[in-house]
Design a protein around this motif. Structure first.
Motif, mmCIF file in Angstrom:
data_model
loop_
_atom_site.group_PDB
_atom_site.id
_atom_site.type_symbol
_atom_site.label_atom_id
_atom_site.label_comp_id
_atom_site.label_asym_id
_atom_site.label_seq_id
_atom_site.Cartn_x
_atom_site.Cartn_y
_atom_site.Cartn_z
ATOM 1 N N ILE A 1 -25.175 -29.234 -47.692
ATOM 2 C CA ILE A 1 -25.389 -29.049 -46.282
ATOM 3 C C ILE A 1 -26.693 -27.666 -46.174
ATOM 4 C CG2 ILE A 1 -22.992 -29.370 -45.972
ATOM 5 C CD1 ILE A 1 -22.603 -26.328 -46.267
ATOM 6 N N LEU A 2 -27.652 -27.903 -47.128
ATOM 7 C CA LEU A 2 -28.341 -26.252 -47.187
ATOM 8 C C LEU A 2 -29.473 -27.510 -45.615
ATOM 9 C CD1 LEU A 2 -29.780 -25.868 -50.724
ATOM 10 C CD2 LEU A 2 -28.773 -24.561 -48.701
ATOM 11 N N PRO A 3 -30.351 -25.957 -44.824
ATOM 12 C CA PRO A 3 -30.635 -27.236 -43.926
ATOM 13 C C PRO A 3 -31.697 -27.519 -43.847
ATOM 14 C CG PRO A 3 -30.568 -24.594 -43.157
ATOM 15 C CD PRO A 3 -29.200 -24.972 -45.118
ATOM 16 N N GLU A 4 -32.924 -26.955 -45.756
ATOM 17 C CA GLU A 4 -33.750 -27.946 -45.584
ATOM 18 C C GLU A 4 -34.031 -29.001 -46.078
ATOM 19 O OE1 GLU A 4 -32.632 -24.798 -46.616
ATOM 20 O OE2 GLU A 4 -33.125 -24.496 -48.923
ATOM 21 N N ASN A 5 -32.429 -29.644 -46.457
ATOM 22 C CA ASN A 5 -32.072 -31.313 -47.586
ATOM 23 C C ASN A 5 -32.039 -31.443 -45.819
ATOM 24 O OD1 ASN A 5 -32.196 -30.079 -49.567
ATOM 25 N ND2 ASN A 5 -30.707 -29.908 -50.122
ATOM 26 N N ASN A 6 -31.808 -31.164 -44.664
ATOM 27 C CA ASN A 6 -31.428 -32.143 -43.614
ATOM 28 C C ASN A 6 -31.701 -31.467 -42.243
ATOM 29 O OD1 ASN A 6 -28.295 -33.273 -44.456
ATOM 30 N ND2 ASN A 6 -28.505 -30.944 -45.444
ATOM 31 N N THR A 7 -33.487 -31.715 -42.725
ATOM 32 C CA THR A 7 -34.533 -31.176 -41.643
ATOM 33 C C THR A 7 -34.446 -32.539 -40.335
ATOM 34 O OG1 THR A 7 -36.256 -32.118 -43.460
ATOM 35 C CG2 THR A 7 -35.998 -29.595 -42.574
ATOM 36 N N GLY A 8 -34.291 -33.068 -38.888
ATOM 37 C CA GLY A 8 -34.924 -34.309 -39.190
ATOM 38 C C GLY A 8 -33.101 -34.929 -38.556
ATOM 39 N N LEU A 9 -32.390 -34.574 -38.808
ATOM 40 C CA LEU A 9 -31.506 -34.970 -38.264
ATOM 41 C C LEU A 9 -30.007 -33.971 -37.873
ATOM 42 C CD1 LEU A 9 -28.748 -34.925 -40.925
ATOM 43 C CD2 LEU A 9 -30.612 -36.535 -41.798
ATOM 44 N N THR A 10 -28.980 -34.277 -37.769
ATOM 45 C CA THR A 10 -28.538 -33.105 -36.408
ATOM 46 C C THR A 10 -26.888 -33.603 -37.465
ATOM 47 O OG1 THR A 10 -29.004 -33.279 -34.165
ATOM 48 C CG2 THR A 10 -26.681 -32.678 -34.714
ATOM 49 N N LEU A 11 -26.612 -32.195 -38.533
ATOM 50 C CA LEU A 11 -25.247 -32.866 -39.356
ATOM 51 C C LEU A 11 -24.214 -31.713 -38.920
ATOM 52 C CD1 LEU A 11 -24.714 -34.194 -41.802
ATOM 53 C CD2 LEU A 11 -25.827 -31.688 -43.115
ATOM 54 N N VAL A 12 -23.124 -32.787 -38.935
ATOM 55 C CA VAL A 12 -21.520 -31.791 -39.340
ATOM 56 C C VAL A 12 -21.207 -32.437 -40.587
ATOM 57 C CG1 VAL A 12 -19.634 -31.235 -37.756
ATOM 58 C CG2 VAL A 12 -21.196 -32.243 -36.857
ATOM 59 N N PRO A 13 -20.550 -30.554 -41.134
ATOM 60 C CA PRO A 13 -20.106 -30.591 -42.003
ATOM 61 C C PRO A 13 -18.464 -30.901 -42.175
ATOM 62 C CG PRO A 13 -21.792 -28.540 -42.070
ATOM 63 C CD PRO A 13 -21.388 -29.157 -40.590
ATOM 64 N N GLN A 14 -17.965 -32.011 -43.136
ATOM 65 C CA GLN A 14 -16.954 -31.460 -43.093
ATOM 66 C C GLN A 14 -15.499 -31.060 -43.912
ATOM 67 O OE1 GLN A 14 -15.078 -35.382 -44.091
ATOM 68 N NE2 GLN A 14 -14.402 -36.172 -42.155
ATOM 69 N N ILE A 15 -14.683 -30.772 -43.208
ATOM 70 C CA ILE A 15 -14.174 -30.152 -44.425
ATOM 71 C C ILE A 15 -12.653 -30.364 -44.401
ATOM 72 C CG2 ILE A 15 -12.509 -27.875 -45.036
ATOM 73 C CD1 ILE A 15 -13.636 -26.327 -42.987
ATOM 74 N N LEU A 16 -11.787 -30.709 -45.863
ATOM 75 C CA LEU A 16 -10.502 -31.341 -46.120
ATOM 76 C C LEU A 16 -9.748 -30.083 -46.987
ATOM 77 C CD1 LEU A 16 -8.856 -33.593 -46.758
ATOM 78 C CD2 LEU A 16 -9.797 -32.986 -49.244
ATOM 79 N N ALA A 17 -8.700 -29.375 -45.963
ATOM 80 C CA ALA A 17 -7.919 -28.386 -46.039
ATOM 81 C C ALA A 17 -6.865 -28.658 -45.526
ATOM 82 C CB ALA A 17 -8.823 -27.339 -46.213
ATOM 83 N N ASN A 18 -5.385 -27.732 -46.266
ATOM 84 C CA ASN A 18 -4.167 -27.832 -45.909
ATOM 85 C C ASN A 18 -3.856 -26.363 -45.326
ATOM 86 O OD1 ASN A 18 -3.219 -27.923 -48.277
ATOM 87 N ND2 ASN A 18 -2.107 -29.090 -47.267
ATOM 88 N N LYS A 19 -4.590 -26.096 -45.396
ATOM 89 C CA LYS A 19 -4.517 -23.960 -45.582
ATOM 90 C C LYS A 19 -5.270 -23.455 -44.517
ATOM 91 C CE LYS A 19 -1.802 -23.621 -50.016
ATOM 92 N NZ LYS A 19 -2.049 -24.787 -50.724
ATOM 93 N N ALA A 20 -4.958 -22.996 -44.059
ATOM 94 C CA ALA A 20 -5.868 -22.326 -43.063
ATOM 95 C C ALA A 20 -6.858 -21.365 -43.563
ATOM 96 C CB ALA A 20 -5.489 -21.437 -41.882
#
Ligand SMILES: Cc1cc2nc3c(=O)[nH]c(=O)nc-3n(C[C@H](O)[C@H](O)[C@H](O)COP(=O)(O)O)c2cc1C
Length: 377
Positions: A48-67
């Protein structure tokens, strides 16, 4: 229409996403594969480092069941400058669902309700959700819709299958129509996901959704995607807020140009997906950039080969399913340019076998070179 690239664990890494954005583009949002570690592993952080994701729009995804886990990971994600996260309620993998995470969480709507209540109250980021229709019975969907309608869900991405259906069998676009009806009042935007692999599959999905959405059936333009009468404005989905976001997974891995071709089809009303074949030069450049990317960050041949072979399981379809091959596209809608005859289609399985058998990068390169060389007229 907005098009999203689906998260695919192990495949749609930042290396893949950056190469895709550079050589194909057309994607409004890429989603990361799920992040499940409270501390985030170095690999998850790199992804997810911004410098590894230049030139695109990124949404990080989380997998969890505890708040608490969700909020901890979301906080870390926020520190990289993201303003939206996606909650994974769709993963059907046994190791995930056994811990009541992913689609496994859908079996306990009360616990899910309490979890959503806390994360929507405390998380500073916008939260979108990627969900399935339930665990084992389509009747579960109504209850889940009631649940989602209670929260300020930034966007609800619906994979139109039950957990028990994994990725096989017919999806249920009718259930998506139910969601349109139910969530319209709640103001929650929807995104469709499931088996969009061609212009035809997109048309059929839109048609089914329209047929099952009484409120829109009579609307002008509700004749489906083929509507190209300029007087009527943009093709139907551009003007219909019920189905104007599509997330694509396997179809995009098989044909990285799919979204570009679907956009072109949407403008022209013609099927530009099946009319042509892959632009080999672009496909080769795309492949080489991914290979170089993995070689730079992984040590030894084997991990790189592992990644590339995973990708070829899908990408080989570029040489088998789309009819003929277009080696030198020139038209603006590349897929509509005249296509040359494929020499390889019949032998694709043999080429894939050679790629899979490669135990060194040198052998892999030869197998890939042969595949591309044979395709060129
Ligand atoms: C190998 C593989 C890995 C996946 N990884 C994820 C993931 O990390 N997060 C997620 O939400 N969905 C994941 N999915 C599901 C896809 O995002 C998508 O919902 C699914 O492939 C259905 O869409 P499609 O029919 O367009 O392929 C994965 C699917 C596959 C086949």
């Amino acid at each position: 229409m907005l098009y999203y690239a689906a998260p695919m664990e192990g495949i749609t890494t930042y290396i893949y996403r950056k190469a895709h954005a550079r050589w194909y583009g057309g994607i409004d949002r890429y989603f990361t594969p799920f992040i499940a570690d409270r501390k985030m592993t170095p690999r998850e952080r790199r992804d997810i480092l911004p410098e590894n994701n230049t030139g695109l729009t990124l949404v990080p995804q989380i997998l969890a069941n505890k708040a608490d886990d969700f909020l901890t990971i979301a906080k870390r994600i926020a520190s990289y400058g993201y303003d939206t996260v996606n909650l994974n309620l769709g993963c059907p993998s046994g190791t995930v669902t056994a811990k009541k995470r992913g689609a496994g969480f859908l079996c306990d709507p009360d616990a899910l309700d309490a979890f959503l209540c806390e994360i929507y109250e405390k998380c500073p980021l916008k939260i979108s959700i990627k969900t399935r229709l339930g665990v084992s019975d389509l009747k579960e969907w109504n209850r889940l819709l009631d649940l989602y309608a209670k929260y300020p869900v930034h966007e609800l991405i619906v994979h139109t299958r039950l957990l028990q259906e994994f990725y096989t069998g017919r999806p249920h676009p009718e259930a998506y129509a139910d969601a349109i009806e139910r969530l319209r009042c709640a103001g929650i935007p929807l995104c469709y996901n499931g088996d969009i692999i061609s212009w035809e599959s997109l048309q059929n999905t839109v048609d089914t959704v329209i047929k099952n959405t009484p409120a829109v059936r009579g609307m002008p333009g509700a004749g489906g995607l083929q509507q190209t009468n300029p007087a009527a404005g943009a093709p139907f989905p551009e003007r219909y807020d019920g189905l104007n976001r599509i997330m694509i997974g396997r179809g995009l891995l098989r044909n990285p140009a799919l979204v570009k071709q679907l956009r072109c089809s949407g403008q022209t009303g013609k099927d530009t997906v099946t009319e042509g074949g892959p632009d080999l030069e672009t496909l080769r450049a795309f492949h080489d950039e991914i290979l170089d990317g993995y070689r730079q960050i992984m040590s030894g041949d084997l991990p790189v080969l592992f990644k590339m072979k995973d990708l070829w399981a899908y990408m080989i379809s570029s040489f088998t399913e789309s009819g003929t091959v277009n080696a030198h596209p020139t038209a603006p809608c590349a897929a509509t340019a005249p296509a040359s005859t494929s020499h390889v289609r019949k032998n694709a399985a043999a080429y894939l076998k050679k790629i899979r058998k490669a135990d060194r990068l040198s052998a892999y390169q030869i197998a890939v070179d042969n595949l591309f060389r044979e395709q060129c007229p």
